[in-house]
Write a protein that holds these residues in place. Structure first.
Motif, PDB file in Angstrom:
ATOM      1  N   VAL A   1      -3.079  19.497   2.662  1.00 19.28           N
ATOM      2  CA  VAL A   1      -3.541  18.536   3.656  1.00 19.28           C
ATOM      3  C   VAL A   1      -4.172  17.330   2.952  1.00 19.28           C
ATOM      4  O   VAL A   1      -4.989  17.495   2.047  1.00 19.28           O
ATOM      5  N   ILE A   2      -3.773  16.143   3.398  1.00 20.79           N
ATOM      6  CA  ILE A   2      -4.344  14.911   2.881  1.00 20.79           C
ATOM      7  C   ILE A   2      -5.170  14.256   3.982  1.00 20.79           C
ATOM      8  O   ILE A   2      -4.703  14.109   5.116  1.00 20.79           O
ATOM      9  N   ILE A   3      -6.390  13.870   3.626  1.00 17.91           N
ATOM     10  CA  ILE A   3      -7.292  13.250   4.601  1.00 17.91           C
ATOM     11  C   ILE A   3      -7.699  11.867   4.109  1.00 17.91           C
ATOM     12  O   ILE A   3      -8.411  11.748   3.109  1.00 17.91           O
ATOM     13  N   PRO A   4      -7.226  10.809   4.761  1.00 15.55           N
ATOM     14  CA  PRO A   4      -7.631   9.461   4.356  1.00 15.55           C
ATOM     15  C   PRO A   4      -9.050   9.151   4.811  1.00 15.55           C
ATOM     16  O   PRO A   4      -9.471   9.592   5.890  1.00 15.55           O
ATOM     17  N   VAL A   5      -9.791   8.419   3.988  1.00 16.90           N
ATOM     18  CA  VAL A   5     -11.117   7.960   4.398  1.00 16.90           C
ATOM     19  C   VAL A   5     -10.927   7.006   5.585  1.00 16.90           C
ATOM     20  O   VAL A   5     -10.180   6.027   5.485  1.00 16.90           O
ATOM     21  N   PRO A   6     -11.562   7.268   6.723  1.00 16.04           N
ATOM     22  CA  PRO A   6     -11.319   6.442   7.909  1.00 16.04           C
ATOM     23  C   PRO A   6     -12.092   5.127   7.889  1.00 16.04           C
ATOM     24  O   PRO A   6     -13.145   5.017   7.252  1.00 16.04           O
ATOM     25  N   LEU A   7     -11.567   4.137   8.587  1.00 13.96           N
ATOM     26  CA  LEU A   7     -12.281   2.898   8.862  1.00 13.96           C
ATOM     27  C   LEU A   7     -12.939   3.009  10.233  1.00 13.96           C
ATOM     28  O   LEU A   7     -12.460   3.743  11.095  1.00 13.96           O
ATOM     29  N   HIS A   8     -14.019   2.285  10.432  1.00  9.51           N
ATOM     30  CA  HIS A   8     -14.586   2.201  11.775  1.00  9.51           C
ATOM     31  C   HIS A   8     -13.624   1.401  12.644  1.00  9.51           C
ATOM     32  O   HIS A   8     -12.881   0.539  12.152  1.00  9.51           O
ATOM     33  N   ARG A   9     -13.633   1.658  13.938  1.00  9.66           N
ATOM     34  CA  ARG A   9     -12.664   1.024  14.830  1.00  9.66           C
ATOM     35  C   ARG A   9     -12.738  -0.512  14.792  1.00  9.66           C
ATOM     36  O   ARG A   9     -11.725  -1.177  14.966  1.00  9.66           O
ATOM     37  N   THR A  10     -13.931  -1.063  14.569  1.00  6.79           N
ATOM     38  CA  THR A  10     -14.039  -2.524  14.517  1.00  6.79           C
ATOM     39  C   THR A  10     -13.363  -3.076  13.266  1.00  6.79           C
ATOM     40  O   THR A  10     -12.672  -4.093  13.329  1.00  6.79           O
ATOM     41  N   ARG A  11     -13.550  -2.407  12.134  1.00  7.12           N
ATOM     42  CA  ARG A  11     -12.890  -2.837  10.890  1.00  7.12           C
ATOM     43  C   ARG A  11     -11.387  -2.636  10.989  1.00  7.12           C
ATOM     44  O   ARG A  11     -10.611  -3.466  10.495  1.00  7.12           O
ATOM     45  N   GLU A  28      -9.889  -5.447  12.912  1.00  3.88           N
ATOM     46  CA  GLU A  28      -9.843  -6.676  12.126  1.00  3.88           C
ATOM     47  C   GLU A  28      -8.677  -6.664  11.134  1.00  3.88           C
ATOM     48  O   GLU A  28      -7.964  -7.656  10.989  1.00  3.88           O
ATOM     49  N   ARG A  29      -8.498  -5.523  10.464  1.00  2.07           N
ATOM     50  CA  ARG A  29      -7.504  -5.434   9.392  1.00  2.07           C
ATOM     51  C   ARG A  29      -6.116  -5.098   9.918  1.00  2.07           C
ATOM     52  O   ARG A  29      -5.112  -5.479   9.325  1.00  2.07           O
ATOM     53  N   GLY A  30      -6.060  -4.339  11.012  1.00  7.70           N
ATOM     54  CA  GLY A  30      -4.775  -3.970  11.576  1.00  7.70           C
ATOM     55  C   GLY A  30      -4.240  -2.641  11.089  1.00  7.70           C
ATOM     56  O   GLY A  30      -3.348  -2.061  11.707  1.00  7.70           O
ATOM     57  N   TYR A  31      -4.758  -2.122  10.014  1.00  7.24           N
ATOM     58  CA  TYR A  31      -4.340  -0.831   9.476  1.00  7.24           C
ATOM     59  C   TYR A  31      -5.398  -0.336   8.499  1.00  7.24           C
ATOM     60  O   TYR A  31      -6.207  -1.117   7.990  1.00  7.24           O
ATOM     61  N   ASN A  32      -5.378   0.955   8.270  1.00  9.25           N
ATOM     62  CA  ASN A  32      -6.276   1.581   7.300  1.00  9.25           C
ATOM     63  C   ASN A  32      -5.510   1.780   6.004  1.00  9.25           C
ATOM     64  O   ASN A  32      -4.566   2.579   5.950  1.00  9.25           O
ATOM     65  N   GLN A  33      -5.892   1.063   4.962  1.00  4.44           N
ATOM     66  CA  GLN A  33      -5.143   1.133   3.699  1.00  4.44           C
ATOM     67  C   GLN A  33      -5.150   2.544   3.113  1.00  4.44           C
ATOM     68  O   GLN A  33      -4.172   2.970   2.499  1.00  4.44           O
ATOM     69  N   ALA A  34      -6.236   3.292   3.308  1.00  2.82           N
ATOM     70  CA  ALA A  34      -6.285   4.659   2.798  1.00  2.82           C
ATOM     71  C   ALA A  34      -5.271   5.550   3.513  1.00  2.82           C
ATOM     72  O   ALA A  34      -4.647   6.419   2.900  1.00  2.82           O
ATOM     73  N   GLY A  43       0.815  -1.208   0.000  1.00  4.57           N
ATOM     74  CA  GLY A  43       0.000   0.000   0.000  1.00  4.57           C
ATOM     75  C   GLY A  43       0.850   1.261   0.000  1.00  4.57           C
ATOM     76  O   GLY A  43       0.512   2.250  -0.657  1.00  4.57           O
ATOM     77  N   TYR A  44       1.962   1.213   0.717  1.00  3.22           N
ATOM     78  CA  TYR A  44       2.865   2.359   0.752  1.00  3.22           C
ATOM     79  C   TYR A  44       3.468   2.624  -0.631  1.00  3.22           C
ATOM     80  O   TYR A  44       3.538   3.766  -1.084  1.00  3.22           O
ATOM     81  N   HIS A  45       3.880   1.557  -1.308  1.00  2.00           N
ATOM     82  CA  HIS A  45       4.431   1.719  -2.663  1.00  2.00           C
ATOM     83  C   HIS A  45       3.380   2.293  -3.615  1.00  2.00           C
ATOM     84  O   HIS A  45       3.688   3.153  -4.452  1.00  2.00           O
ATOM     85  N   LEU A  46       2.149   1.819  -3.493  1.00  3.71           N
ATOM     86  CA  LEU A  46       1.082   2.325  -4.352  1.00  3.71           C
ATOM     87  C   LEU A  46       0.827   3.797  -4.064  1.00  3.71           C
ATOM     88  O   LEU A  46       0.600   4.593  -4.985  1.00  3.71           O
ATOM     89  N   GLY A  47       0.877   4.177  -2.797  1.00  7.31           N
ATOM     90  CA  GLY A  47       0.678   5.572  -2.434  1.00  7.31           C
ATOM     91  C   GLY A  47       1.745   6.482  -3.018  1.00  7.31           C
ATOM     92  O   GLY A  47       1.442   7.563  -3.541  1.00  7.31           O
ATOM     93  N   LYS A  48       2.984   6.040  -2.974  1.00  2.51           N
ATOM     94  CA  LYS A  48       4.070   6.843  -3.542  1.00  2.51           C
ATOM     95  C   LYS A  48       3.861   7.068  -5.038  1.00  2.51           C
ATOM     96  O   LYS A  48       4.181   8.125  -5.564  1.00  2.51           O
ATOM     97  N   SER A  49       3.292   6.057  -5.694  1.00  3.13           N
ATOM     98  CA  SER A  49       3.074   6.169  -7.138  1.00  3.13           C
ATOM     99  C   SER A  49       1.940   7.138  -7.476  1.00  3.13           C
ATOM    100  O   SER A  49       1.785   7.521  -8.637  1.00  3.13           O
ATOM    101  N   LEU A  50       1.144   7.539  -6.478  1.00  2.09           N
ATOM    102  CA  LEU A  50       0.025   8.464  -6.712  1.00  2.09           C
ATOM    103  C   LEU A  50       0.416   9.920  -6.531  1.00  2.09           C
ATOM    104  O   LEU A  50      -0.355  10.816  -6.880  1.00  2.09           O
ATOM    105  N   SER A  51       1.574  10.175  -5.979  1.00  5.91           N
ATOM    106  CA  SER A  51       1.928  11.545  -5.580  1.00  5.91           C
ATOM    107  C   SER A  51       1.913  12.522  -6.754  1.00  5.91           C
ATOM    108  O   SER A  51       1.627  13.714  -6.562  1.00  5.91           O
ATOM    109  N   TYR A  52       2.167  12.047  -7.956  1.00  6.20           N
ATOM    110  CA  TYR A  52       2.209  12.937  -9.120  1.00  6.20           C
ATOM    111  C   TYR A  52       0.822  13.532  -9.428  1.00  6.20           C
ATOM    112  O   TYR A  52       0.712  14.558 -10.116  1.00  6.20           O
ATOM    113  N   LEU A  53      -0.229  12.886  -8.931  1.00  2.82           N
ATOM    114  CA  LEU A  53      -1.584  13.352  -9.215  1.00  2.82           C
ATOM    115  C   LEU A  53      -2.047  14.469  -8.276  1.00  2.82           C
ATOM    116  O   LEU A  53      -3.041  15.135  -8.551  1.00  2.82           O
TER     117      LEU A  53
END
Length: 231
Positions: free
Chosen positions: A113-123, A126-132, A96-106
């Motif tokens: 300011v960058i705001i990631p779409v949040p996950l609910h605390r239960t999700r 379960e996942r361990g991290y928020n991919q956004a 996910g980090y590599h994919l994010g770096k590839s988006l920086s040109y956009l």
């Protein structure tokens, strides 16, 4: 050492990765895809902004968006789908980090300011991290921006995979609220980041909530956008 931590086989077709054939390759995704699947991914065109904006208009969103951006059009059964699935469900946070770096040109130059779409605390548990958020933090490493958790998901929402557009809008109603950090985005040019935009209902709901914090402008950025119906 890479072979101890990164997959040696293509995430999509399970052939040897491009990097296993040529260890001089510098592209991070060469550790995750074979040379053919990597070429397919790299040759995918970014969607036209008009196509993305049309999706928000179809929802009836009243938020004025400066930019509506995405790197790829999501294609089922493609290398892109395999990469996104691995990032979200197989614990491949570094991917996910590599994919994010590839988006920086956009990211537009005025955005600070960058705001990631949040996950609910239960999700999130379960996942361990928020991919956004992983994607967002990678973008900040390549640009003059900061990640601000200005919004929170206040109730869990069912998966939207099989919901209609109207059901998705209803599903997102009241799902988000401003966080204690929201004051930090007042007067700022912000961009909301997510991994996949399907109908835009999630991004639209986040944008409508953030509007209450009075940012200077709002843009959206997704790794991929689903192919609109009928196209």
């Amino acid at each position: 050492m890479f072979s101890l931590f990164l997959p040696e086989k293509c995430l999509h077709c399970e052939q040897p990765s491009a990097h296993s054939h040529n260890r001089k390759l510098k592209e991070p995704l060469s550790h995750y895809l074979c040379k053919i699947c990597l070429r397919i991914l790299n040759n995918q065109d970014a969607p036209q902004e008009r196509m993305i904006r049309d999706e928000f208009e179809r929802l009836g969103s009243t938020v004025e968006l400066n930019n509506t951006l995405a790197a790829y059009i999501f294609v089922a059964e493609s290398p892109l789908q395999s990469v996104i699935h691995a990032m979200k469900y197989d614990g491949m946070m570094k991917l996910g980090y590599h994919l994010g770096k590839s988006l920086s040109y956009l990211v537009p130059k005025e955005v600070n300011v960058i705001i990631p779409v949040p996950l609910h605390r239960t999700r999130l548990a379960e996942r361990g991290y928020n991919q956004a958020e992983v994607i967002a933090k990678a973008i900040t490493a390549q640009s003059n921006t900061n990640v601000v958790r200005a919004i929170k998901r206040v109730r869990p929402t069912p998966s939207q995979t099989h919901l209609s557009v109207s059901e998705r809008i209803e599903n997102m109603r009241g799902a988000f609220a401003l966080s204690s950090n929201a004051s930090k985005i007042k007067g700022k040019h912000i961009i909301i980041v997510d991994d996949v935009m399907t109908t835009g209902s999630t991004l639209a709901s986040v944008a409508e909530t953030l509007l209450e914090a009075k940012p200077k402008s709002i843009s959206t950025l997704a790794l991929a956008i689903a192919q609109p119906m009928g196209q």
